[in-house]
Scaffold this active site. Structure first.
Site, PDB file in Angstrom:
ATOM      1  N   GLY A  64       0.821  -1.209   0.000  1.00 43.42           N
ATOM      2  CA  GLY A  64       0.000   0.000   0.000  1.00 43.42           C
ATOM      3  C   GLY A  64       0.848   1.248   0.000  1.00 43.42           C
ATOM      4  N   ASN A  65       0.194   2.381   0.139  1.00 45.81           N
ATOM      5  CA  ASN A  65       0.928   3.647   0.207  1.00 45.81           C
ATOM      6  C   ASN A  65       0.267   4.556   1.246  1.00 45.81           C
ATOM      7  OD1 ASN A  65      -1.039   5.516  -1.185  1.00 45.81           O
ATOM      8  ND2 ASN A  65      -0.745   3.999  -2.805  1.00 45.81           N
ATOM      9  N   ARG A  66       0.893   5.677   1.505  1.00 46.12           N
ATOM     10  CA  ARG A  66       0.489   6.538   2.619  1.00 46.12           C
ATOM     11  C   ARG A  66      -0.523   7.610   2.242  1.00 46.12           C
ATOM     12  NH1 ARG A  66       3.968   5.325   6.743  1.00 46.12           N
ATOM     13  NH2 ARG A  66       6.020   4.529   6.125  1.00 46.12           N
TER      14      ARG A  66
END
Ligand code: CTP
Ligand code: CA
Length: 230
Positions: free
Chosen positions: A33-35
């Site tokens: 995932g990413n932030r």
């Protein structure tokens, strides 16, 4: 400004906005995932609804956010799901905004069972496959009169400033507008004290001053209205 003071200049327009970060599954319990918080995309959807648009918000993963009043919410998880939802919504949209943080890569294998550690066996390696460029696909399938907006977060480096990198990406993407956020250490290379730029395919380039996500949203919808009138 209070909502009643906002212009109703998006009345009659169908807009679709993507927001948040995609998650790319590795096995039934894990993902890459990413932030992305999703806050910018939600602000874009909320402001568009306040200015009179019919809004679809295709939302990947975000921090906990209130549903934007007046927008139809389409929840998605992976880049592939976001892609399908965007293509569907874009069929009848006047304006398409890709504010989501789409994973550039996904694990090339999805394990059917939870990956286990096993003594005496080599540790697993993750190999990645490239995800489709949804913005590029939307541009390729653009309907007559449809306006397409991309987002980019850029830093300056020894090869050029934020604006140089942004112009290059804008040409490559082929969207009508590109909203550029100046991020990271690269900002120290910049002479301009701006949070970003709004690039328009009609040649207009405007700095966006540091401000709230709602202010950036208002500046972007202003640019969309200007572009559609030009
Ligand atoms: N985007 C997309 N599909 C992808 C990757 C990005 O639609 N697979 C969209 C983003 O939503 C954004 C724009 O493309 O509107 C620019 O994203 P960015 O990550 O800055 O561009 P990339 O082409 O992925 O380039 P980079 O290698 O710099 O990440
Ligand atoms: Ca990317």
């Amino acid at each position: 400004a209070e909502p009643s003071a906002l212009p109703r200049d998006l009345e009659g327009l169908r807009v679709v906005v993507s927001a948040g970060g995609t998650r790319e599954p590795l096995d039934p319990v894990r993902y890459l995932g990413n932030r992305s918080s999703g806050k910018q995309g939600y602000a874009l959807a909320r402001v568009a609804a306040q200015r009179g648009a019919e809004v679809t918000l295709v939302a990947a993963h975000t921090v906990a956010l209130p549903d934007p009043a007046g927008a139809r919410l389409v929840p998605v998880s992976t880049a592939e799901e976001l892609r399908a939802a965007m293509h569907r919504a874009a069929e009848r949209a006047d304006v398409v905004v890709m504010a989501a943080a789409v994973a550039d890569f996904r694990p090339d294998q999805l394990a059917a069972h939870k990956i286990k550690k096993r003594d005496g066996e080599p540790d697993p390696t993750i190999t990645l496959a490239r995800n489709p460029d949804i913005l590029a696909e939307l541009v390729a399938g653009r309907r007559a009169g449809q306006t397409i907006v991309g987002f980019a977060a850029e830093t300056g480096d020894e090869r050029g400033g934020v604006l140089d990198h942004a112009r290059t990406k804008f040409k490559r993407k082929g969207s009508d507008l590109l909203v550029v956020n100046a991020v990271g250490q690269g900002r120290a290379f910049e002479v301009e004290d701006n949070a970003g730029w709004l690039l328009s395919a009609n040649g207009d380039e405007r700095p966006v001053p540091l401000g709230s996500k709602a202010q950036l949203a208002a500046a972007m919808w202003d640019a969309v209205v200007r572009f559609r009138r030009s």
